[in-house]
Structures are given as structure tokens and as C-alpha cells.
Design a protein around this motif. Structure first.
Motif, short mmCIF file in Angstrom:
data_model
loop_
_atom_site.label_atom_id
_atom_site.label_comp_id
_atom_site.label_asym_id
_atom_site.label_seq_id
_atom_site.Cartn_x
_atom_site.Cartn_y
_atom_site.Cartn_z
N LEU A 114 0.83 -1.20 -0.05
CA LEU A 114 -0.01 -0.42 -0.06
C LEU A 114 0.91 1.66 0.11
O LEU A 114 -0.09 2.29 -0.11
CB LEU A 114 -0.36 0.13 1.23
N ARG A 115 1.68 1.18 0.07
CA ARG A 115 3.42 2.79 0.24
C ARG A 115 2.83 2.81 1.44
O ARG A 115 2.70 3.89 1.44
CB ARG A 115 3.20 3.32 -1.29
N LEU A 116 2.41 2.58 2.33
CA LEU A 116 2.23 3.32 4.00
C LEU A 116 3.77 2.42 4.84
O LEU A 116 3.08 2.91 5.71
CB LEU A 116 1.16 2.89 4.38
N LEU A 117 4.46 1.99 4.51
CA LEU A 117 5.78 1.98 5.26
C LEU A 117 6.20 2.52 5.81
O LEU A 117 6.59 4.00 4.74
CB LEU A 117 6.95 0.84 4.60
N LYS A 118 6.65 3.19 7.17
CA LYS A 118 7.28 4.24 7.27
C LYS A 118 8.63 3.51 8.19
O LYS A 118 8.75 2.18 8.64
CB LYS A 118 6.16 4.59 8.44
N ALA A 119 9.31 4.16 8.73
CA ALA A 119 10.65 4.23 9.16
C ALA A 119 10.36 3.78 10.47
O ALA A 119 9.85 4.26 10.82
CB ALA A 119 11.32 5.69 8.74
N PRO A 120 11.27 2.63 10.53
CA PRO A 120 12.50 2.56 10.45
C PRO A 120 12.51 1.25 9.18
O PRO A 120 13.45 0.27 8.90
CB PRO A 120 13.31 1.59 11.76
N GLY A 121 10.65 1.07 9.12
CA GLY A 121 11.16 0.05 7.49
C GLY A 121 11.16 0.57 6.39
O GLY A 121 11.15 1.70 5.78
N LYS A 122 11.66 0.11 5.45
CA LYS A 122 12.45 0.50 4.32
C LYS A 122 11.51 -0.92 3.12
O LYS A 122 12.70 -2.27 2.72
CB LYS A 122 13.50 1.14 3.66
N VAL A 123 11.58 -0.46 1.93
CA VAL A 123 11.39 -1.72 0.67
C VAL A 123 13.02 -1.77 0.18
O VAL A 123 13.72 -1.03 -0.20
CB VAL A 123 10.59 -1.34 -0.18
N THR A 124 13.70 -2.73 0.13
CA THR A 124 14.77 -2.96 -0.55
C THR A 124 14.90 -3.69 -1.81
O THR A 124 16.63 -3.34 -2.35
CB THR A 124 16.06 -3.47 0.23
N GLY A 125 13.79 -4.49 -1.97
CA GLY A 125 13.81 -5.03 -3.62
C GLY A 125 12.24 -5.48 -3.92
O GLY A 125 11.84 -5.42 -3.10
#
Length: 269
Positions: free
Chosen positions: A55-66
Motif C-alpha cells: 500500500l506504500r504506507l511503510l514508515k521508517a525504520p522500515g524500507k523496501v529494499t527490492g
């Protein structure tokens, strides 16, 4: 097969003082248009992280890496959800991709009437529908089994099940292609859970919406899903037709989840 979503190699990490922790590890998953896909797994398996990443709702410290997440909204060009930003992403939200968040008790604004919360969503994402709101909102409430008068009420006047159904109605207000529902029966008693599950099935029937339902409860998937994907430690360990998975699970972890469902007549040892 007509897919509404194609997830390839998705990886998500959380940055900590001790280094990155992998929460989602190379997920490959297709979501078929018109189906109800269950995402199963215990707490900490990565289910909700997968949802917020899609959903593109991920917040720091999370991150998409691939990875990539190809979304195929009806009547529009396919788009990689990990690459859209700004206005393009805002336009997709709610009109094509919506979210039923975990925790209905805290997801509604306590100082706004239900009707006004519908208006906020609809006018933000589909301002052209402004003139039809007074007809549209009661109809949406009725489609999830609520009376039109609920629109005049504040969240504190609603039961937990009513709040959840209000959120369901808001989620499908603009007839999106895909709704991601995160633990939609959490904190509800078993009688209300049954009502919510039936309401979700009705949304698929009435709106033709595709549903991704995230739940740790395999009983929920047994009642609702067409297919189920099982997550363990950030990975998919099994994906298949729900009847086949319950009849003959391939992975021992899936068997453990199925065995955790309370059975009528079972005595405590």
C-alpha cells in the motif's frame, strides 16, 4: 490468468542499532482478479509488513529494499506500486486500491460524524461525486448491513462490529479493484466475527472487488478465502486452493496453524 496484482521478489527490512532485520524475504505472489486471497501466519511472520509495503504506507525504520509490485487496475495501464509517487499515487488510492486497517476502534476520527468521514475520503479522491454524496453514503451503509441513521452518529455511539462495517463501506466507496483487509475480525466476539466475514463475502459479490485478507486465524481463511498464502519468518511457505491446503498441507508449519483451530468437542489435556 487475469491478475490484479503481481508481487515479485519483494523484500522489506527494518533498520535497528544491530543492523537490518529482514521482515519480508523475496515474496513472489499473484493476486487473481475477483478472488479472496487469505494471508496467514502467526504474529511476527511479516503479514502486516507485507500489506503496508504493498500500500506504500511503510514508515521508517522500515524500507523496501527490492522487488516489484505490478498493479493492474481495470481500465488503466499497469503500474509498479513501488515506483509511483505524489499525485499518481494519490489518484490510485481508494479509487483503485484501498485499505481496511487493523483496529477499527481507533481508525475513525472520534469527533466527526460517520457521514463526514465518508465525505472526507470521497471528496479527496473523487471530488466529481460531491453532488451525489447524500444518496451514496446511505446506500453504502445499507450494503454492509447498517441503517442510514448510522451516518449521523459518532464513532463512540457504535459497537466494535458497527465500526468495522463502517470502515468496510468507506473502503469500497469508490469501487476499488483491490481491498487489503488487515486482521478484520481482531478484538470482535465470535458472533460479530461471523457477521464481518459474511459482509466481506458480500462486498466481493456486490462490488466485484478483489480482497486480500490478512489474519492469523486459519478459521477465518477456511470460511472466507478462495486461496491461502502462508507466511513464516517473512517468507511464503505455501500457497494454494484453501480446500486443498486444509486437506493436504505441504508444509509442517501450515499443519501446525491448521491444528491450532479449536475443534468442537476437543477436551483440554
Amino acid at each position: 490468468m487475469n491478475n490484479v496484482l503481481e508481487v515479485n521478489g519483494l523484500e522489506v527490512v527494518y533498520s535497528t542499532n544491530r543492523g537490518d532485520v529482514k521482515a519480508v524475504r523475496g515474496i513472489d505472489l499473484d493476486v487473481r482478479r475477483g478472488e479472496i486471497l487469505g494471508i496467514a501466519g502467526e504474529s511476527g511472520s511479516g503479514k502486516s509488513t507485507l500489506a503496508v509495503a504493498l500500500l506504500r504506507l511503510l514508515k521508517a525504520p522500515g524500507k523496501v529494499t527490492g522487488g516489484s509490485v505490478m498493479f493492474h487496475p481495470a481500465g488503466r495501464s499497469p503500474v509498479d506500486l513501488l515506483k509511483v509517487h505524489g499525485e499518481q499515487l494519490r489518484v490510485l488510492r481508494w479509487s483503485a486500491l484501498s485499505y481496511l486497517p487493523q483496529g477499527s476502534m481507533s481508525s475513525l476520527n472520534p469527533v466527526m460524524r460517520v457521514h463526514d468521514q465518508f465525505k472526507d475520503v470521497i471528496l479527496e479522491h473523487a471530488p466529481a461525486r460531491k453532488d451525489s454524496l447524500d444518496e451514496m453514503i446511505p446506500r453504502l451503509l445499507e450494503q454492509v448491513g447498517l441503517e442510514a441513521r448510522v451516518g449521523r452518529m459518532y464513532p463512540h455511539e457504535l459497537s466494535g462490529g458497527m465500526k468495522q462495517r463502517v470502515l468496510m463501506a468507506i473502503a469500497v466507496a469508490l469501487e476499488p479493484d483491490l481491498v487489503i483487509a488487515d486482521e478484520p475480525t481482531t478484538a470482535l466476539d465470535v458472533t460479530i466475527q461471523r457477521v464481518i466475514l459474511q459482509s466481506l463475502a458480500d462486498l466481493r459479490r456486490d462490488f466485484g472487488v478483489t480482497l486480500m485478507v490478512i489474519s492469523h486465524d486459519m478459521g477465518v481463511h477456511a470460511q472466507l478465502a478462495d486461496r491461502v498464502a502462508v507466511m513464516y519468518e517473512g517468507q511464503l511457505v505455501e500457497v494454494g486452493d484453501v480446500r486443498q491446503v486444509f486437506k493436504d498441507p505441504r508444509d509442517p508449519y501450515t499443519r501446525q496453524l491448521i491444528d491450532s483451530i479449536p475443534k468442537f468437542g476437543r477436551r483440554a489435556s
